[in-house]
Design a protein around this motif. Sequence first.
Motif, mmCIF file in Angstrom:
data_model
loop_
_atom_site.group_PDB
_atom_site.id
_atom_site.type_symbol
_atom_site.label_atom_id
_atom_site.label_comp_id
_atom_site.label_asym_id
_atom_site.label_seq_id
_atom_site.Cartn_x
_atom_site.Cartn_y
_atom_site.Cartn_z
ATOM 1 N N MET A 250 0.874 0.518 9.280
ATOM 2 C CA MET A 250 1.518 0.371 7.967
ATOM 3 C C MET A 250 3.034 0.293 8.118
ATOM 4 N N HIS B 93 0.861 -1.196 0.000
ATOM 5 C CA HIS B 93 0.000 0.000 0.000
ATOM 6 C C HIS B 93 0.891 1.238 0.000
ATOM 7 N N PHE C 215 -6.602 -6.241 7.342
ATOM 8 C CA PHE C 215 -7.814 -6.432 6.528
ATOM 9 C C PHE C 215 -7.465 -6.554 5.041
ATOM 10 N N SER D 176 -12.369 4.035 -0.983
ATOM 11 C CA SER D 176 -12.523 5.483 -1.183
ATOM 12 C C SER D 176 -12.467 5.831 -2.670
ATOM 13 N N TYR E 295 -17.065 0.002 4.004
ATOM 14 C CA TYR E 295 -15.747 0.395 3.512
ATOM 15 C C TYR E 295 -14.849 -0.835 3.602
ATOM 16 N N SER F 71 -9.190 9.249 -3.098
ATOM 17 C CA SER F 71 -8.408 8.142 -2.546
ATOM 18 C C SER F 71 -6.931 8.463 -2.751
ATOM 19 N N THR F 72 -6.079 7.691 -2.125
ATOM 20 C CA THR F 72 -4.640 7.937 -2.269
ATOM 21 C C THR F 72 -4.240 7.912 -3.743
ATOM 22 N N ASP G 142 -3.578 1.687 -4.076
ATOM 23 C CA ASP G 142 -4.547 1.945 -2.999
ATOM 24 C C ASP G 142 -5.305 0.643 -2.767
ATOM 25 N N SER G 143 -6.242 0.671 -1.835
ATOM 26 C CA SER G 143 -6.862 -0.607 -1.461
ATOM 27 C C SER G 143 -7.643 -1.236 -2.615
ATOM 28 N N TYR H 67 0.933 3.638 1.825
ATOM 29 C CA TYR H 67 1.278 4.174 3.141
ATOM 30 C C TYR H 67 2.445 3.437 3.792
ATOM 31 N N GLU I 177 -11.308 10.323 4.352
ATOM 32 C CA GLU I 177 -11.389 9.898 5.759
ATOM 33 C C GLU I 177 -11.110 11.072 6.707
ATOM 34 N N ASN J 111 -12.020 -1.119 4.688
ATOM 35 C CA ASN J 111 -11.287 -1.139 5.965
ATOM 36 C C ASN J 111 -12.163 -1.767 7.055
HETATM 37 P P1 13P Z 1 -7.307 3.964 0.082
HETATM 38 O O1 13P Z 1 -6.198 3.014 -0.132
HETATM 39 O O2 13P Z 1 -8.595 3.419 -0.464
HETATM 40 O O3 13P Z 1 -7.042 5.338 -0.369
HETATM 41 O O4 13P Z 1 -7.566 4.019 1.676
HETATM 42 C C1 13P Z 1 -6.727 4.628 2.531
HETATM 43 C C2 13P Z 1 -6.533 3.900 3.772
HETATM 44 O O5 13P Z 1 -6.715 4.406 4.841
HETATM 45 C C3 13P Z 1 -6.031 2.580 3.705
HETATM 46 O O6 13P Z 1 -5.999 2.119 4.957
#
Ligand code: 13P
Length: 321
Positions: free
Chosen positions: A281, A27, A66, A138, A121, A223-224, A43-44, A29, A209, A123
């Motif tokens: 992360m 990811h 998750f 997102s 979501y 989203s990211t 991203d997710s 992050y 978020e 998450n």
């Molecule tokens: P996205 O990867 O969907 O942007 O979500 C951010 C996030 O908080 C992942 O944990």
Amino acid sequence: MDNKELEDWKAKIVDIKSKKNAVIFAHYYTRPEIQEIADFIGDSLALAQQATRVNADILVMCGVHFMGETMKILCPDKKVLIPDMNAGCSLADSCKADDLKEFINKEIRKCENEKVLVVSYVNTSADVKALTDIVVTSSNAKHIVDQLPPDAKIIFGPDHNLGSYINSVTGRNMILWNGACHVHSRFSLEALLQLKAENPGVEVLAHPECKASILAQSDVIGSTKALLEHTIKSPAKRFIIATESGILFEMQRACPDKEFIPVPPEVTEGIGCSCNECEYMRMNTLEKVYNCLLNENPEMIVPKETAEKAVSSIKKMLEMS
Ligand code: 13P
Ligand code: SF4
């Protein structure tokens, strides 16, 4: 860890990965060095989509718990490893399956003749996904909620900030679970206003978020991946960023001539750190990635019955994205 040690771990990972026919996902992050050794960064949503397309014996998910569960549910025949089983998520933890079940039943009792849909979501735990009709991320939440029957009553969880934002852009009145991410809900409005005053005309990019007060001060919400893409295609040279700071690595790598200014969090004495990093992360390290490949452990296991119930909500999302 010095540079030489980092490079040694990276070389060992490249070697063992090819011997074991493994693919590494990360990811945005995660730590920069994890993003550097990953075969796929995303991203997710992108990570879930990509997992279903790769041809490998082992999938290593460098993210949080998750994300490993989602990957295992989508790829039950593959071995899914996650470098640290303790890499959780405060947002997913804010919604326990039993509490959600009670919440859903209460809402169903209130609206006997209405169709009730549970939208969660990504998450969330596999147990929560098993209670869910459609999962969203997102990246696709607005697109998916827009496709749902206008007369349906929607229960949305667990992120209250994301749910409120989706309500505002879709005109829906979804019933919201009151959960939050401890990183995104802590950005300081005061600091953001000061950064805007010091950098007039610089666009603010925020993840949905974040709190409504932060989103109200933002020019781009996404989203990211959407935020990253915006920084690549925009002619602007400077951006103020309100999301987890790991994304800055990929933004800087994609746009070396641009400047990214992170929004700091509120400083709450005695609570967590005063940076905008997700400590879960950051639990993914090169050493743990190597060891999980070497020992093929920790392996993500999702009980069959839970996986069978959860898979349709994730597949529905992939179809509707
Ligand atoms: P996205 O990867 O969907 O942007 O979500 C951010 C996030 O908080 C992942 O944990
Ligand atoms: Fe969970 Fe927040 Fe970390 Fe994302 S940034 S994994 S939502 S705790």
